[in-house]
Design an enzyme around this catalytic site. Structure first.
Site, PDB file in Angstrom:
ATOM      1  N   ASP A  38       0.873  -1.174   0.000  1.00 47.55           N
ATOM      2  CA  ASP A  38       0.000   0.000   0.000  1.00 47.55           C
ATOM      3  C   ASP A  38       0.912   1.227   0.000  1.00 47.55           C
ATOM      4  O   ASP A  38       2.113   1.114   0.250  1.00 47.55           O
ATOM      5  CB  ASP A  38      -0.879  -0.002   1.270  1.00 47.55           C
ATOM      6  CG  ASP A  38      -1.740   1.251   1.371  1.00 47.55           C
ATOM      7  OD1 ASP A  38      -2.388   1.615   0.375  1.00 47.55           O
ATOM      8  OD2 ASP A  38      -1.754   1.890   2.447  1.00 47.55           O
ATOM      9  N   SER A  39       0.332   2.382  -0.249  1.00 49.21           N
ATOM     10  CA  SER A  39       1.118   3.608  -0.183  1.00 49.21           C
ATOM     11  C   SER A  39       1.605   3.860   1.243  1.00 49.21           C
ATOM     12  O   SER A  39       2.549   4.613   1.444  1.00 49.21           O
ATOM     13  CB  SER A  39       0.264   4.789  -0.637  1.00 49.21           C
ATOM     14  OG  SER A  39      -0.892   4.863   0.166  1.00 49.21           O
TER      15      SER A  39
ATOM     16  N   TYR B  24      -0.505   8.442  -2.417  1.00 46.32           N
ATOM     17  CA  TYR B  24      -0.653   8.169  -3.844  1.00 46.32           C
ATOM     18  C   TYR B  24      -1.861   8.909  -4.426  1.00 46.32           C
ATOM     19  O   TYR B  24      -1.882   9.220  -5.610  1.00 46.32           O
ATOM     20  CB  TYR B  24      -0.878   6.669  -4.083  1.00 46.32           C
ATOM     21  CG  TYR B  24       0.336   5.776  -3.949  1.00 46.32           C
ATOM     22  CD1 TYR B  24       1.596   6.266  -3.613  1.00 46.32           C
ATOM     23  CD2 TYR B  24       0.211   4.403  -4.185  1.00 46.32           C
ATOM     24  CE1 TYR B  24       2.680   5.417  -3.500  1.00 46.32           C
ATOM     25  CE2 TYR B  24       1.292   3.558  -4.084  1.00 46.32           C
ATOM     26  CZ  TYR B  24       2.529   4.052  -3.734  1.00 46.32           C
ATOM     27  OH  TYR B  24       3.599   3.205  -3.630  1.00 46.32           O
ATOM     28  N   GLY B  25      -2.876   9.121  -3.582  1.00 47.13           N
ATOM     29  CA  GLY B  25      -4.173   9.634  -4.075  1.00 47.13           C
ATOM     30  C   GLY B  25      -4.086  10.855  -4.969  1.00 47.13           C
ATOM     31  O   GLY B  25      -4.714  10.903  -6.024  1.00 47.13           O
TER      32      GLY B  25
ATOM     33  N   CYS C  46      -4.208  -1.317  -2.006  1.00 42.97           N
ATOM     34  CA  CYS C  46      -4.349   0.140  -2.131  1.00 42.97           C
ATOM     35  C   CYS C  46      -5.279   0.376  -3.314  1.00 42.97           C
ATOM     36  O   CYS C  46      -5.034  -0.144  -4.414  1.00 42.97           O
ATOM     37  CB  CYS C  46      -2.974   0.737  -2.406  1.00 42.97           C
ATOM     38  SG  CYS C  46      -2.991   2.493  -2.787  1.00 42.97           S
ATOM     39  N   ASN C  47      -6.322   1.144  -3.086  1.00 41.67           N
ATOM     40  CA  ASN C  47      -7.286   1.390  -4.161  1.00 41.67           C
ATOM     41  C   ASN C  47      -6.671   2.185  -5.309  1.00 41.67           C
ATOM     42  O   ASN C  47      -6.901   1.898  -6.473  1.00 41.67           O
ATOM     43  CB  ASN C  47      -8.492   2.145  -3.621  1.00 41.67           C
ATOM     44  CG  ASN C  47      -9.326   1.273  -2.715  1.00 41.67           C
ATOM     45  OD1 ASN C  47     -10.285   0.667  -3.149  1.00 41.67           O
ATOM     46  ND2 ASN C  47      -8.948   1.173  -1.462  1.00 41.67           N
TER      47      ASN C  47
ATOM     48  N   GLU D 212      -4.140   9.683   9.010  1.00 40.45           N
ATOM     49  CA  GLU D 212      -2.690   9.625   9.258  1.00 40.45           C
ATOM     50  C   GLU D 212      -2.311  10.432  10.498  1.00 40.45           C
ATOM     51  O   GLU D 212      -1.324  10.129  11.148  1.00 40.45           O
ATOM     52  CB  GLU D 212      -1.915  10.153   8.054  1.00 40.45           C
ATOM     53  CG  GLU D 212      -2.154   9.380   6.771  1.00 40.45           C
ATOM     54  CD  GLU D 212      -1.327   8.110   6.652  1.00 40.45           C
ATOM     55  OE1 GLU D 212      -0.282   8.024   7.311  1.00 40.45           O
ATOM     56  OE2 GLU D 212      -1.749   7.208   5.909  1.00 40.45           O
TER      57      GLU D 212
ATOM     58  N   CYS E 229     -11.259   3.315  -0.272  1.00 40.38           N
ATOM     59  CA  CYS E 229      -9.910   3.760   0.089  1.00 40.38           C
ATOM     60  C   CYS E 229      -9.565   3.019   1.364  1.00 40.38           C
ATOM     61  O   CYS E 229     -10.393   2.924   2.276  1.00 40.38           O
ATOM     62  CB  CYS E 229      -9.876   5.265   0.328  1.00 40.38           C
ATOM     63  SG  CYS E 229      -8.315   5.826   1.055  1.00 40.38           S
ATOM     64  N   THR E 230      -8.347   2.506   1.403  1.00 35.06           N
ATOM     65  CA  THR E 230      -7.958   1.650   2.524  1.00 35.06           C
ATOM     66  C   THR E 230      -8.013   2.365   3.881  1.00 35.06           C
ATOM     67  O   THR E 230      -8.129   1.714   4.903  1.00 35.06           O
ATOM     68  CB  THR E 230      -6.525   1.156   2.294  1.00 35.06           C
ATOM     69  OG1 THR E 230      -5.716   2.288   1.956  1.00 35.06           O
ATOM     70  CG2 THR E 230      -6.487   0.148   1.181  1.00 35.06           C
ATOM     71  N   HIS E 231      -7.923   3.701   3.866  1.00 34.17           N
ATOM     72  CA  HIS E 231      -7.933   4.426   5.138  1.00 34.17           C
ATOM     73  C   HIS E 231      -9.340   4.618   5.714  1.00 34.17           C
ATOM     74  O   HIS E 231      -9.492   4.885   6.890  1.00 34.17           O
ATOM     75  CB  HIS E 231      -7.342   5.828   4.957  1.00 34.17           C
ATOM     76  CG  HIS E 231      -5.850   5.854   4.856  1.00 34.17           C
ATOM     77  ND1 HIS E 231      -5.155   5.162   3.903  1.00 34.17           N
ATOM     78  CD2 HIS E 231      -4.919   6.495   5.615  1.00 34.17           C
ATOM     79  CE1 HIS E 231      -3.861   5.394   4.060  1.00 34.17           C
ATOM     80  NE2 HIS E 231      -3.694   6.194   5.093  1.00 34.17           N
TER      81      HIS E 231
HETATM   82  N1  DGL Z   1      -4.007   3.692   0.104  1.00 30.52           N
HETATM   83  C1  DGL Z   1      -4.642   4.728  -0.669  1.00 30.52           C
HETATM   84  C2  DGL Z   1      -5.919   4.173  -1.300  1.00 30.52           C
HETATM   85  O1  DGL Z   1      -6.457   3.157  -0.907  1.00 30.52           O
HETATM   86  C3  DGL Z   1      -4.989   5.937   0.168  1.00 30.52           C
HETATM   87  C4  DGL Z   1      -3.789   6.713   0.676  1.00 30.52           C
HETATM   88  C5  DGL Z   1      -3.057   7.472  -0.385  1.00 30.52           C
HETATM   89  O2  DGL Z   1      -3.582   8.427  -0.972  1.00 30.52           O
HETATM   90  O3  DGL Z   1      -1.918   7.086  -0.631  1.00 30.52           O
HETATM   91  O4  DGL Z   1      -6.396   4.763  -2.238  1.00 30.52           O
END
Ligand code: DGL
Length: 270
Positions: free
Chosen positions: A13-14, A45-46, A77-78, A156, A188-190
């Site tokens: 994941d990011s 990453y978003g 990670c989405n 975060e 989104c994983t968060h």
């Molecule tokens: N892990 C990213 C997702 O699921 C969210 C965090 C990011 O923006 O890196 O999209």
């Protein structure tokens, strides 16, 4: 009887968000070894262009295959799934699972009024990956999507409730509320960490669907039919955590989010 495949499952994941998927995997597949890489050095990453995220995903996948000999890769990670899943599936010599299709399957199953929603990062929603995945199910559902910039940053910082996040959620989720959805996918994983706030805003009767459990179940069936499962008599699985950013921070926040399995973090350099 087969001796099973002792190689670990690779996940990335990011940053921390994929730990929601790692938690589900560890719970459902306790005999599997897992190597999790959080790319916190290049997070988030978003907001990045999808091409750039695609490059990161290829680099991480190569690292997990070549240096950790993973038998299966989960793009936890989405945003990275939206950017690179198809290419990774075509190019890697191992099975690759993303979080988008499992989540969409659960979403379509959950709805009763055929109005569903997906929320995610700007990159994920802008990529159209969820819109395509829902269309591919050929179900009759009407889909509403909303990008939620700022949610990840609240998680975060460990601020998962409080006035500020509620005000932001009310603004960003207004189109979802107006659309009258009865099921909402946290794309989104968060976002599972914000489930309570999101539920307060969209209403308790809206079912929140998280892709973490669905992805873990998809892995379970893949391991079973492919003969890749690790032999249970080898004992409980081991869990290894890698971060491309500051490892002390990853250990501290990661342990709070995942639990005691996250006891040590190794540094990775590109
Ligand atoms: N892990 C990213 C997702 O699921 C969210 C965090 C990011 O923006 O890196 O999209």
């Amino acid at each position: 009887m087969s001796a099973g495949d002792p190689r670990p499952i690779g996940m990335f994941d990011s940053g921390f968000g994929g730990l929601t998927v790692a938690r589900a995997v560890i719970d459902l597949l306790p005999f599997e070894d897992v190597v999790y890489l959080g790319d916190t050095g290049r997070y988030p990453y978003g907001p990045r262009p999808l091409d750039e995220v695609r490059g990161f995903a290829h680099q991480i996948a190569r690292r997990l295959v070549e240096e950790h000999d993973v038998k299966l890769l989960v793009v936890a990670c989405n945003t990275a799934s939206a950017a690179a899943l198809d290419e990774l599936q075509a190019e890697l010599p191992i099975p690759v699972i993303g979080v988008i299709e499992p989540g969409v399957r659960a979403l379509v199953k959950a709805t009763r009024n055929n109005r569903v929603g997906v929320i995610g990062t700007v990159g994920t929603i802008g990529s159209g990956a969820y819109q395509r995945a829902v269309a591919d199910t050929a179900s009759e559902v009407e889909l509403s999507c909303a990008a939620c910039p700022g949610f990840v940053e609240f998680v975060e910082r460990g601020e998962t409730d409080g006035d500020q996040v509620v005000v932001l959620a009310e603004r960003l989720l207004a189109p979802i509320c107006e659309a009258g959805v009865d099921s909402l996918l946290l794309g989104c994983t968060h976002y599972p960490f914000l489930a309570r706030t999101i539920s307060d805003v969209v209403g308790r009767d809206v079912v929140l669907v998280s892709s973490a459990d669905e992805t873990a179940f998809e892995m379970l069936s893949l391991l079973q039919w492919s003969g890749l499962a690790r032999d249970h008599t080898e004992g409980p699985g081991r869990h290894q955590f890698l971060s491309s950013g500051e490892v002390g921070w990853f250990r501290e926040l990661g342990r709070r989010l995942l639990g005691p399995e996250l006891s040590a973090v190794e540094s990775v350099r590109w």
